[in-house]
Design a protein around this motif. Structure first.
Motif, PDB file in Angstrom:
ATOM      1  N   GLN A 159       0.484  32.837  -6.531  1.00 57.73           N
ATOM      2  CA  GLN A 159       0.914  33.074  -5.150  1.00 57.73           C
ATOM      3  C   GLN A 159       1.052  31.956  -4.378  1.00 57.73           C
ATOM      4  O   GLN A 159       2.060  31.770  -3.260  1.00 57.73           O
ATOM      5  N   GLN A 160       0.132  30.976  -4.342  1.00 55.95           N
ATOM      6  CA  GLN A 160       0.036  29.724  -3.711  1.00 55.95           C
ATOM      7  C   GLN A 160       1.388  28.873  -3.723  1.00 55.95           C
ATOM      8  O   GLN A 160       2.027  28.390  -2.878  1.00 55.95           O
ATOM      9  N   MET A 161       1.705  28.941  -5.147  1.00 52.50           N
ATOM     10  CA  MET A 161       2.734  28.085  -5.587  1.00 52.50           C
ATOM     11  C   MET A 161       4.083  28.893  -5.020  1.00 52.50           C
ATOM     12  O   MET A 161       5.101  28.106  -4.513  1.00 52.50           O
ATOM     13  N   LYS A 162       4.091  30.121  -5.090  1.00 51.74           N
ATOM     14  CA  LYS A 162       5.333  30.915  -4.449  1.00 51.74           C
ATOM     15  C   LYS A 162       5.274  30.503  -2.825  1.00 51.74           C
ATOM     16  O   LYS A 162       6.301  30.514  -2.272  1.00 51.74           O
ATOM     17  N   TYR A 163       4.182  30.465  -2.264  1.00 54.10           N
ATOM     18  CA  TYR A 163       4.180  30.108  -0.988  1.00 54.10           C
ATOM     19  C   TYR A 163       4.654  28.593  -0.552  1.00 54.10           C
ATOM     20  O   TYR A 163       5.259  28.638   0.499  1.00 54.10           O
ATOM     21  N   TYR A 164       4.519  27.583  -1.387  1.00 59.25           N
ATOM     22  CA  TYR A 164       4.907  26.294  -1.265  1.00 59.25           C
ATOM     23  C   TYR A 164       6.381  26.423  -1.411  1.00 59.25           C
ATOM     24  O   TYR A 164       7.299  25.783  -0.705  1.00 59.25           O
ATOM     25  N   HIS A 165       6.759  27.378  -2.515  1.00 57.41           N
ATOM     26  CA  HIS A 165       8.189  27.258  -2.657  1.00 57.41           C
ATOM     27  C   HIS A 165       9.321  27.741  -1.507  1.00 57.41           C
ATOM     28  O   HIS A 165      10.122  27.412  -1.041  1.00 57.41           O
ATOM     29  N   GLU A 166       8.432  28.908  -0.740  1.00 59.10           N
ATOM     30  CA  GLU A 166       9.135  29.575   0.403  1.00 59.10           C
ATOM     31  C   GLU A 166       8.889  28.620   1.665  1.00 59.10           C
ATOM     32  O   GLU A 166       9.850  28.764   2.454  1.00 59.10           O
ATOM     33  N   ASN A 167       7.934  28.124   1.707  1.00 63.19           N
ATOM     34  CA  ASN A 167       7.723  27.148   3.028  1.00 63.19           C
ATOM     35  C   ASN A 167       7.683  25.792   2.977  1.00 63.19           C
ATOM     36  O   ASN A 167       7.542  25.258   4.275  1.00 63.19           O
ATOM     37  N   SER A 168       8.065  25.197   1.866  1.00 63.51           N
ATOM     38  CA  SER A 168       8.284  23.707   2.023  1.00 63.51           C
ATOM     39  C   SER A 168       9.544  23.354   2.320  1.00 63.51           C
ATOM     40  O   SER A 168      10.446  24.031   2.039  1.00 63.51           O
ATOM     41  N   PHE A 210       0.751  -1.120  -0.081  1.00 64.07           N
ATOM     42  CA  PHE A 210       0.129   0.005   0.135  1.00 64.07           C
ATOM     43  C   PHE A 210       0.992   1.209   0.086  1.00 64.07           C
ATOM     44  O   PHE A 210       1.553   1.405   1.134  1.00 64.07           O
ATOM     45  N   SER A 211       0.956   2.004  -1.096  1.00 62.61           N
ATOM     46  CA  SER A 211       1.849   3.283  -1.281  1.00 62.61           C
ATOM     47  C   SER A 211       0.988   4.526  -1.477  1.00 62.61           C
ATOM     48  O   SER A 211       0.068   4.366  -2.102  1.00 62.61           O
ATOM     49  N   VAL A 212       1.124   5.421  -0.437  1.00 58.96           N
ATOM     50  CA  VAL A 212       0.429   6.766  -0.496  1.00 58.96           C
ATOM     51  C   VAL A 212       1.446   7.690  -0.957  1.00 58.96           C
ATOM     52  O   VAL A 212       2.568   7.901  -0.408  1.00 58.96           O
ATOM     53  N   VAL A 213       0.928   8.625  -1.800  1.00 57.77           N
ATOM     54  CA  VAL A 213       1.717   9.533  -2.105  1.00 57.77           C
ATOM     55  C   VAL A 213       0.703  10.839  -2.040  1.00 57.77           C
ATOM     56  O   VAL A 213      -0.424  10.849  -2.502  1.00 57.77           O
ATOM     57  N   GLU A 214       1.086  11.693  -1.073  1.00 54.02           N
ATOM     58  CA  GLU A 214       0.155  12.774  -0.642  1.00 54.02           C
ATOM     59  C   GLU A 214       0.622  13.888  -1.408  1.00 54.02           C
ATOM     60  O   GLU A 214       1.781  14.308  -1.403  1.00 54.02           O
ATOM     61  N   ILE A 215      -0.380  14.795  -2.185  1.00 46.63           N
ATOM     62  CA  ILE A 215       0.155  15.975  -3.042  1.00 46.63           C
ATOM     63  C   ILE A 215      -0.571  17.163  -2.519  1.00 46.63           C
ATOM     64  O   ILE A 215      -1.667  17.312  -2.820  1.00 46.63           O
ATOM     65  N   ILE A 216       0.166  18.182  -1.994  1.00 47.13           N
ATOM     66  CA  ILE A 216      -0.551  19.416  -1.648  1.00 47.13           C
ATOM     67  C   ILE A 216      -0.749  20.142  -2.813  1.00 47.13           C
ATOM     68  O   ILE A 216       0.186  20.701  -3.920  1.00 47.13           O
ATOM     69  N   SER A 217      -2.034  20.667  -3.222  1.00 48.46           N
ATOM     70  CA  SER A 217      -2.529  21.235  -4.351  1.00 48.46           C
ATOM     71  C   SER A 217      -3.027  22.688  -4.169  1.00 48.46           C
ATOM     72  O   SER A 217      -4.101  23.096  -3.014  1.00 48.46           O
ATOM     73  N   PRO A 218      -2.899  23.679  -4.981  1.00 50.21           N
ATOM     74  CA  PRO A 218      -3.413  25.004  -4.709  1.00 50.21           C
ATOM     75  C   PRO A 218      -5.064  25.014  -4.943  1.00 50.21           C
ATOM     76  O   PRO A 218      -5.191  24.122  -5.813  1.00 50.21           O
ATOM     77  N   CYS A 219      -5.718  25.584  -4.327  1.00 44.31           N
ATOM     78  CA  CYS A 219      -7.149  25.652  -4.748  1.00 44.31           C
ATOM     79  C   CYS A 219      -7.729  27.239  -4.802  1.00 44.31           C
ATOM     80  O   CYS A 219      -7.924  27.670  -3.833  1.00 44.31           O
ATOM     81  N   PRO A 220      -7.063  27.824  -5.937  1.00 42.05           N
ATOM     82  CA  PRO A 220      -7.275  29.168  -5.915  1.00 42.05           C
ATOM     83  C   PRO A 220      -8.844  29.689  -5.853  1.00 42.05           C
ATOM     84  O   PRO A 220      -9.077  30.869  -5.417  1.00 42.05           O
TER      85      PRO A 220
END
Lengths: 87, 277
Positions: free
Chosen positions: B228-237, B204-214
């Motif tokens: 902007q949400q992608m930029k947030y991921y860039h800075e905070n992940s 059982f393999s799970v890949v969770e992907i955080i995705s923007p919902c603009p």
């Protein structure tokens, strides 16, 4: 492309050059390709498609090196790169 | 169109169209939604895996992500709400040669399908689950769900969510999944490698992907456009491979721990069944 030092194999390695293909009716103008292109090849144009989304275009002064990032990040399957042969 | 795009070739077909039902494109997902990027990564990983297309089946549930199975030119099924994993379990048991992939959203997999998720992980069913997490129910206008961070505003929590959220990697790891990873839709190359790893993993393999919902989550929480949400991921992940999934919780506006948390080997349901019967 700016090089900080001359690579030893510069005469042997050719920097690939690509041309950008866009599927106009699929694009939704999210600007992800324009923002994340590492070589700043793309820019937003003032042209709209039938649904009113503005489309990206290529800034002629910069060269695409076919990293493929725009193709991967585009959520719409609307942009891809094809290599131009050096011949 | 009077003017023309400069230095661009106009095309009608995409190299990935082989794997897509291109008559359904453009898809219905919003401008900048991460789901399209995730689908691209999945198709790319599938191409690299060298799996026979006739041996791959995609199952999805209800929601924005539920439409993924309908856009892929593979065997697939769009199940009822929350029942993607039970359907995939039946598919795998009926035809063990199939590579069964579940692509569904957080609301489908860990809310209404939460029990199926933990029990499939407990049994170690040999399926790959791609869970797209956008922190709310996007298709029905952004209600809060079990992954909505505390304090986040949604259409059903206008004063801020007061419930603590689930962390999908922690839930999967605690239930016994053999491969657990989390990425955002910005980490496209790593996501592609991770999906490839998950496809090749037995269990059982799970890949969770955080995705923007603009349209809903982003707008209600003043996170701006998808860009902007992608930029947030860039800075905070923060990439922390092998870190404890218990520390993978996401706070509103806080850092997002990404990486491969669990990668271990364990006998699958079918292996154990063969041994005992």
């Amino acid at each position: 492309m700016k090089l900080w030092r001359k690579p030893l194999d510069q005469d042997r390695v050719m920097i690939p050059h690509g041309e950008v293909h866009i599927i106009i009716e699929r694009c939704k103008g999210c600007e992800l390709c324009v923002t994340y292109c590492p070589c700043d090849v793309l820019e937003m144009s003032r042209i709209f498609n039938a649904k009113g989304y503005s489309l990206p275009q290529v800034d002629g002064s910069k060269d695409c090196v076919i990293c493929g990032l725009c193709e991967m990040i585009c959520p719409e399957f609307a942009i891809y790169i094809e290599e131009v042969s050096h011949g | 169109m009077n003017e023309e795009l400069s230095n661009v070739l106009i095309s009608k077909e995409h190299p990935m169209d082989d794997y897509l039902r291109e008559d359904r494109l453009p898809h219905i997902w919003c401008s900048g939604c991460g789901l399209g990027t995730i689908l691209t990564s999945f198709v790319s990983a599938l191409q690299k895996s060298g799996l026979d297309r006739d041996k791959v089946a995609v199952v999805s549930g209800i929601g924005c992500t539920g439409r993924a199975a309908g856009y892929l030119y593979l065997d697939g099924f769009h199940t009822t709400h929350g029942r993607a994993i039970p359907f995939a379990t039946g598919l795998k048991l009926g035809n063990p040669e199939l590579k069964v992939v579940v692509i569904s959203g957080d609301g489908d997999l860990v809310a209404i399908g939460g029990n199926h998720f933990i029990h499939a992980a407990r049994r170690n069913m040999d399926i790959t689950v791609i869970c797209v997490n956008n922190f709310n129910y996007g298709m029905t206008s952004g209600q809060m769900g079990p992954t909505t961070p505390t304090g986040a505003r949604t259409s059903t929590s206008p004063y801020g969510n007061h419930e603590p959220p689930f962390s999908v990697p922690y839930l999967a790891a605690a239930s016994g999944a053999t491969y657990v990873a989390r990425w955002t839709s910005l980490h496209i190359r790593r996501l592609e490698d991770s999906i490839l790893e998950a496809l090749n993993k037995k269990g059982f393999s799970v890949v969770e992907i955080i995705s923007p919902c603009p349209t809903y989550y982003g707008k209600k929480n003043k996170m701006g456009s998808a860009l902007q949400q992608m930029k947030y991921y860039h800075e905070n992940s923060v990439i922390r491979h092998g870190s404890d999934p218990a520390e993978s919780g996401i706070d509103l506006g806080g850092e997002i721990v990404v990486g491969c948390f669990i990668n271990k080997d364990k006998p699958t349901f079918l292996d154990s069944q063969k041994r005992s019967v």
